[in-house]
Design a protein around this motif. Structure first.
Motif, PDB file in Angstrom:
ATOM      1  N   SER A  48       0.842  -1.189   0.000  1.00  0.00           N
ATOM      2  CA  SER A  48       0.000   0.000   0.000  1.00  0.00           C
ATOM      3  C   SER A  48       0.878   1.240   0.000  1.00  0.00           C
ATOM      4  O   SER A  48       1.981   1.247   0.558  1.00  0.00           O
ATOM      5  CB  SER A  48      -0.912   0.002   1.230  1.00  0.00           C
ATOM      6  N   ILE A  49       0.372   2.296  -0.616  1.00  0.00           N
ATOM      7  CA  ILE A  49       1.097   3.559  -0.697  1.00  0.00           C
ATOM      8  C   ILE A  49       0.069   4.678  -0.778  1.00  0.00           C
ATOM      9  O   ILE A  49      -1.066   4.458  -1.236  1.00  0.00           O
ATOM     10  CB  ILE A  49       2.042   3.568  -1.927  1.00  0.00           C
ATOM     11  N   ALA A  50       0.416   5.877  -0.317  1.00  0.00           N
ATOM     12  CA  ALA A  50      -0.560   6.958  -0.237  1.00  0.00           C
ATOM     13  C   ALA A  50       0.045   8.296  -0.641  1.00  0.00           C
ATOM     14  O   ALA A  50       1.243   8.526  -0.446  1.00  0.00           O
ATOM     15  CB  ALA A  50      -1.119   7.047   1.188  1.00  0.00           C
ATOM     16  N   TRP A  51      -0.815   9.154  -1.184  1.00  0.00           N
ATOM     17  CA  TRP A  51      -0.426  10.526  -1.533  1.00  0.00           C
ATOM     18  C   TRP A  51      -1.494  11.493  -1.036  1.00  0.00           C
ATOM     19  O   TRP A  51      -2.693  11.199  -1.081  1.00  0.00           O
ATOM     20  CB  TRP A  51      -0.294  10.695  -3.044  1.00  0.00           C
ATOM     21  N   TYR A  52      -1.052  12.661  -0.569  1.00  0.00           N
ATOM     22  CA  TYR A  52      -1.970  13.738  -0.224  1.00  0.00           C
ATOM     23  C   TYR A  52      -1.640  14.939  -1.091  1.00  0.00           C
ATOM     24  O   TYR A  52      -0.520  15.083  -1.598  1.00  0.00           O
ATOM     25  CB  TYR A  52      -1.870  14.107   1.262  1.00  0.00           C
ATOM     26  N   ASP A 139      -9.872   7.213  -3.955  1.00  0.00           N
ATOM     27  CA  ASP A 139      -9.822   8.672  -4.084  1.00  0.00           C
ATOM     28  C   ASP A 139     -10.592   9.298  -2.922  1.00  0.00           C
ATOM     29  O   ASP A 139     -11.591   8.746  -2.458  1.00  0.00           O
ATOM     30  CB  ASP A 139     -10.439   9.089  -5.421  1.00  0.00           C
ATOM     31  N   GLU A 140     -10.136  10.454  -2.460  1.00  0.00           N
ATOM     32  CA  GLU A 140     -10.682  11.124  -1.271  1.00  0.00           C
ATOM     33  C   GLU A 140     -10.544  10.220  -0.042  1.00  0.00           C
ATOM     34  O   GLU A 140     -11.451  10.102   0.802  1.00  0.00           O
ATOM     35  CB  GLU A 140     -12.145  11.524  -1.485  1.00  0.00           C
ATOM     36  N   ALA A 141      -9.370   9.595   0.079  1.00  0.00           N
ATOM     37  CA  ALA A 141      -9.143   8.601   1.131  1.00  0.00           C
ATOM     38  C   ALA A 141      -9.142   9.199   2.532  1.00  0.00           C
ATOM     39  O   ALA A 141      -9.229   8.458   3.524  1.00  0.00           O
ATOM     40  CB  ALA A 141      -7.819   7.875   0.878  1.00  0.00           C
ATOM     41  N   GLN A 142      -9.055  10.523   2.647  1.00  0.00           N
ATOM     42  CA  GLN A 142      -9.090  11.136   3.979  1.00  0.00           C
ATOM     43  C   GLN A 142     -10.439  10.901   4.656  1.00  0.00           C
ATOM     44  O   GLN A 142     -10.571  11.063   5.866  1.00  0.00           O
ATOM     45  CB  GLN A 142      -8.782  12.637   3.902  1.00  0.00           C
ATOM     46  N   GLU A 175      -5.791  16.524   4.649  1.00  0.00           N
ATOM     47  CA  GLU A 175      -6.280  15.932   5.886  1.00  0.00           C
ATOM     48  C   GLU A 175      -5.879  14.467   6.041  1.00  0.00           C
ATOM     49  O   GLU A 175      -5.987  13.896   7.136  1.00  0.00           O
ATOM     50  CB  GLU A 175      -7.808  16.055   5.967  1.00  0.00           C
ATOM     51  N   LEU A 176      -5.411  13.858   4.953  1.00  0.00           N
ATOM     52  CA  LEU A 176      -4.954  12.469   5.044  1.00  0.00           C
ATOM     53  C   LEU A 176      -3.774  12.345   6.001  1.00  0.00           C
ATOM     54  O   LEU A 176      -3.577  11.297   6.628  1.00  0.00           O
ATOM     55  CB  LEU A 176      -4.571  11.957   3.644  1.00  0.00           C
ATOM     56  N   ASP A 178      -3.521  13.955   8.823  1.00  0.00           N
ATOM     57  CA  ASP A 178      -4.128  13.842  10.144  1.00  0.00           C
ATOM     58  C   ASP A 178      -4.683  12.440  10.372  1.00  0.00           C
ATOM     59  O   ASP A 178      -4.577  11.890  11.477  1.00  0.00           O
ATOM     60  CB  ASP A 178      -5.242  14.879  10.312  1.00  0.00           C
ATOM     61  N   ARG A 179      -5.284  11.877   9.345  1.00  0.00           N
ATOM     62  CA  ARG A 179      -5.819  10.521   9.460  1.00  0.00           C
ATOM     63  C   ARG A 179      -4.702   9.533   9.765  1.00  0.00           C
ATOM     64  O   ARG A 179      -4.865   8.639  10.602  1.00  0.00           O
ATOM     65  CB  ARG A 179      -6.534  10.144   8.152  1.00  0.00           C
ATOM     66  N   ARG A 180      -3.567   9.728   9.122  1.00  0.00           N
ATOM     67  CA  ARG A 180      -2.432   8.844   9.388  1.00  0.00           C
ATOM     68  C   ARG A 180      -1.969   8.962  10.844  1.00  0.00           C
ATOM     69  O   ARG A 180      -1.693   7.959  11.505  1.00  0.00           O
ATOM     70  CB  ARG A 180      -1.276   9.181   8.449  1.00  0.00           C
ATOM     71  N   SER A 181      -1.894  10.193  11.353  1.00  0.00           N
ATOM     72  CA  SER A 181      -1.453  10.408  12.729  1.00  0.00           C
ATOM     73  C   SER A 181      -2.396   9.748  13.719  1.00  0.00           C
ATOM     74  O   SER A 181      -1.955   9.136  14.707  1.00  0.00           O
ATOM     75  CB  SER A 181      -1.361  11.912  13.018  1.00  0.00           C
ATOM     76  N   LYS A 182      -3.702   9.849  13.468  1.00  0.00           N
ATOM     77  CA  LYS A 182      -4.675   9.240  14.368  1.00  0.00           C
ATOM     78  C   LYS A 182      -4.568   7.717  14.344  1.00  0.00           C
ATOM     79  O   LYS A 182      -4.684   7.061  15.384  1.00  0.00           O
ATOM     80  CB  LYS A 182      -6.082   9.689  13.992  1.00  0.00           C
TER      81      LYS A 182
END
Length: 306
Positions: A48-52, A139-142, A175-176, A178-182
């Motif tokens: 898995s990999i993510a971009w904001y 898409d819009e994963a936040q 905001e992704l 922030d989601r990662r931090s939580k």
């Protein structure tokens, strides 16, 4: 095809052209980096990999280009873009139903949770194709909550147990982060599973980045498919035949784009601004097309905005 034939064709397809409709998926250094990273990750059985990114920075067009490239690079694989929507009444069954809806699942969706789990598994298993490789792009994963990540983890685990490679790609707003931090605080297993690699998807910051899509418009594109005509060649055939190329004016175009960049975006030019500007530029130049056409800073300043 001579100039008159190209002009006749141009007039027929003008209103549907990807540049004019602002639907062209143009390469950028950021997009090339995304494709390279996802393809490299795809070698693993599960990854898995993510971009904001800032709003309107090209996340959705990047996701669409990723679909095309992964299907081209891995024939027989399945690629699904899942558009996440905010759900204030979250439940595993609702998420599974939405997955089935976005796959265009034809049979009647089961009412009970166990049945939905089985339907999602079978549908994704079929989507993985002969390659038994599934690229899941969110898409819009936040908007995904911790619970939803947990439910998705169960779906993916079951596919992996059936020896399906699963590559998950997340695109989200800033905001992704922030989601990662939580997740890191509350469910570190989910943070490591889905967002151990989180990167910023940047817009165009200067001439070097802008030259890549302009080269594509000039020399590495085709419309209509099978015509052999690049975007510039079709839209400005006289200018193109005389050796005219947008990329030769990258400095002046870049300067104009920076004037139009989104407020608060710093020195970054969003892809939405680029798409809108190119559509307006070609429309403005349509009746000025000639072998002597000069794209000057003064001319660019008269290109309509929006």
């Amino acid at each position: 095809m001579d100039i008159d034939e190209i002009i006749a064709l141009r007039d027929q397809v003008w209103d549907e052209h990807p540049i004019i409709t602002e639907r062209a998926i143009l390469p950028t250094p950021a997009l090339k980096d995304v494709i390279s990273r996802v393809w490299s990750l795809g070698r693993k059985g599960r990854g898995s990999i993510a971009w904001y990114a800032q709003p309107l920075s090209g996340k959705s067009s990047c996701a669409e280009a990723l679909v095309v490239e992964m299907k081209r690079k891995k024939p027989g694989s399945g690629v699904l873009i899942f558009e996440v929507v905010e759900d204030t009444n979250q439940a595993e069954g609702r998420l599974l139903s939405e997955v089935l809806n976005q796959i265009d699942y034809a049979p009647k969706i089961s009412r009970d949770l166990a049945g939905k789990r089985t339907q999602v598994h079978r549908a994704l298993l079929a989507l993985s194709g002969e390659a038994r490789h599934l690229f899941l792009i969110f898409d819009e994963a936040q908007e995904l909550s911790g619970d939803e990540f947990a439910w998705l983890k169960s779906v993916i685990n079951r596919l992996v147990r059936d020896r399906v490679k699963v590559t998950v790609v997340l695109f989200g707003q800033i905001e992704l982060k922030d989601r990662r931090s939580k997740l890191k605080e509350t469910r570190s297993d989910l943070e490591k599973r889905f967002m151990s690699g989180l990167y910023e998807l940047k817009g165009l910051q200067g001439e070097r980045e802008l030259k890549v899509p302009l080269e594509a418009v000039d020399d590495k594109s085709e419309y209509p498919i099978g015509s052999g005509l690049t975007y510039t060649q079709l839209l400005l055939p006289r200018f193109y035949a005389a050796g005219g190329r947008l990329q030769n004016h990258v400095a002046d175009i870049c300067q104009q784009l920076k004037r139009l960049r989104l407020a608060g975006a710093g020195n970054v030019v969003s892809m939405s601004v680029v798409a809108s500007f190119l559509a307006n530029l070609f429309t403005h130049l349509r009746h000025l097309d000639s072998p002597d056409l000069m794209i000057t800073p003064e001319l660019l300043q008269h290109v309509p905005i929006g």
